[in-house]
Design an enzyme around this catalytic site. Structure first.
Site, PDB file in Angstrom:
ATOM      1  N   MET A  38       0.810  -1.221   0.000  1.00  0.00           N
ATOM      2  CA  MET A  38       0.000   0.000   0.000  1.00  0.00           C
ATOM      3  C   MET A  38       0.844   1.273   0.000  1.00  0.00           C
ATOM      4  O   MET A  38       1.888   1.326   0.623  1.00  0.00           O
ATOM      5  CB  MET A  38      -0.905   0.035   1.239  1.00  0.00           C
ATOM      6  CG  MET A  38      -1.954  -1.044   1.282  1.00  0.00           C
ATOM      7  SD  MET A  38      -3.033  -0.893   2.708  1.00  0.00           S
ATOM      8  CE  MET A  38      -3.977   0.541   2.246  1.00  0.00           C
ATOM      9  N   MET A  43       6.267   0.834   6.157  1.00  0.00           N
ATOM     10  CA  MET A  43       7.197  -0.112   5.536  1.00  0.00           C
ATOM     11  C   MET A  43       7.251   0.068   4.024  1.00  0.00           C
ATOM     12  O   MET A  43       8.318   0.003   3.414  1.00  0.00           O
ATOM     13  CB  MET A  43       6.800  -1.546   5.889  1.00  0.00           C
ATOM     14  CG  MET A  43       7.766  -2.563   5.342  1.00  0.00           C
ATOM     15  SD  MET A  43       9.404  -2.360   6.050  1.00  0.00           S
ATOM     16  CE  MET A  43       9.506  -3.860   6.960  1.00  0.00           C
ATOM     17  N   CYS A  44       6.105   0.310   3.404  1.00  0.00           N
ATOM     18  CA  CYS A  44       6.073   0.505   1.951  1.00  0.00           C
ATOM     19  C   CYS A  44       6.771   1.812   1.564  1.00  0.00           C
ATOM     20  O   CYS A  44       7.464   1.866   0.548  1.00  0.00           O
ATOM     21  CB  CYS A  44       4.639   0.483   1.433  1.00  0.00           C
ATOM     22  SG  CYS A  44       3.865  -1.138   1.587  1.00  0.00           S
ATOM     23  N   THR A  45       6.596   2.840   2.363  1.00  0.00           N
ATOM     24  CA  THR A  45       7.282   4.102   2.106  1.00  0.00           C
ATOM     25  C   THR A  45       8.789   3.897   2.175  1.00  0.00           C
ATOM     26  O   THR A  45       9.537   4.376   1.313  1.00  0.00           O
ATOM     27  CB  THR A  45       6.830   5.186   3.108  1.00  0.00           C
ATOM     28  OG1 THR A  45       5.420   5.391   2.940  1.00  0.00           O
ATOM     29  CG2 THR A  45       7.569   6.493   2.884  1.00  0.00           C
ATOM     30  N   VAL A  48       9.813   1.939  -1.129  1.00  0.00           N
ATOM     31  CA  VAL A  48       9.826   2.714  -2.372  1.00  0.00           C
ATOM     32  C   VAL A  48      10.914   3.785  -2.347  1.00  0.00           C
ATOM     33  O   VAL A  48      11.524   4.081  -3.371  1.00  0.00           O
ATOM     34  CB  VAL A  48       8.452   3.322  -2.730  1.00  0.00           C
ATOM     35  CG1 VAL A  48       7.406   2.249  -2.923  1.00  0.00           C
ATOM     36  CG2 VAL A  48       8.007   4.358  -1.742  1.00  0.00           C
TER      37      VAL A  48
END
Length: 150
Positions: A38, A43-45, A48
């Site tokens: 998402m 964690m995704c930030t 990326v």
């Protein structure tokens, strides 16, 4: 999807509202397709942004780097702008590519963290499944370097 299988052709909307057509790069570049759950989660930030910070390494390896999940291109646009991302984020709203690669969504909704690395022949040379973002980058780079040696 198994190692040695060919990348499926796909055409998905990116965060700028343009279509990304895989065939434009086929047989010309390596593909690093990383799926993440998402936009705007911690964690995704981190993931990326780590890919953003190391993108020059992928460029030197002649690789196209692409982030993908099922969120809208509008969500991706806001996320990419906020974090100054330097590669496309693709919206797989209907999970077409997700299904074609054999990715099983968590709870049927959330795209898991998986990375697929394809060589210039379009063949899968590495498939990474891990919740640790750093592992994806290290193994993707290692797979491309190993393929270039052969």
């Amino acid at each position: 999807m198994k190692l040695g299988e060919h990348i499926p052709s796909f055409n998905l909307l990116d965060h700028k509202g343009n279509y990304f057509n895989s065939d434009e790069f086929l047989y010309k570049k390596y593909f690093v397709l990383f799926f993440y759950p998402m936009d705007f989660t911690p964690m995704c930030t981190k993931e990326v942004c780590h890919f953003r910070d190391i993108k020059a390494d992928f460029d030197q390896l002649d690789a196209v780097l692409v982030g993908i999940n099922g969120q809208s291109s509008l969500s991706h646009e806001k996320f990419a702008r906020k974090h100054q991302l330097n590669y496309p984020l693709l919206s797989d709203r209907n999970a077409e590519l997700t299904k074609r690669l054999g990715i099983k969504k968590t709870f049927g909704l959330i795209t898991p963290r998986e990375t697929f690395v394809f060589n210039k022949k379009g063949l899968l040379i590495e498939h990474i499944q891990s919740n640790k973002a750093d592992v994806h980058i290290e193994r993707a780079i290692k797979a491309i370097k190993k393929d270039q040696e052969n």
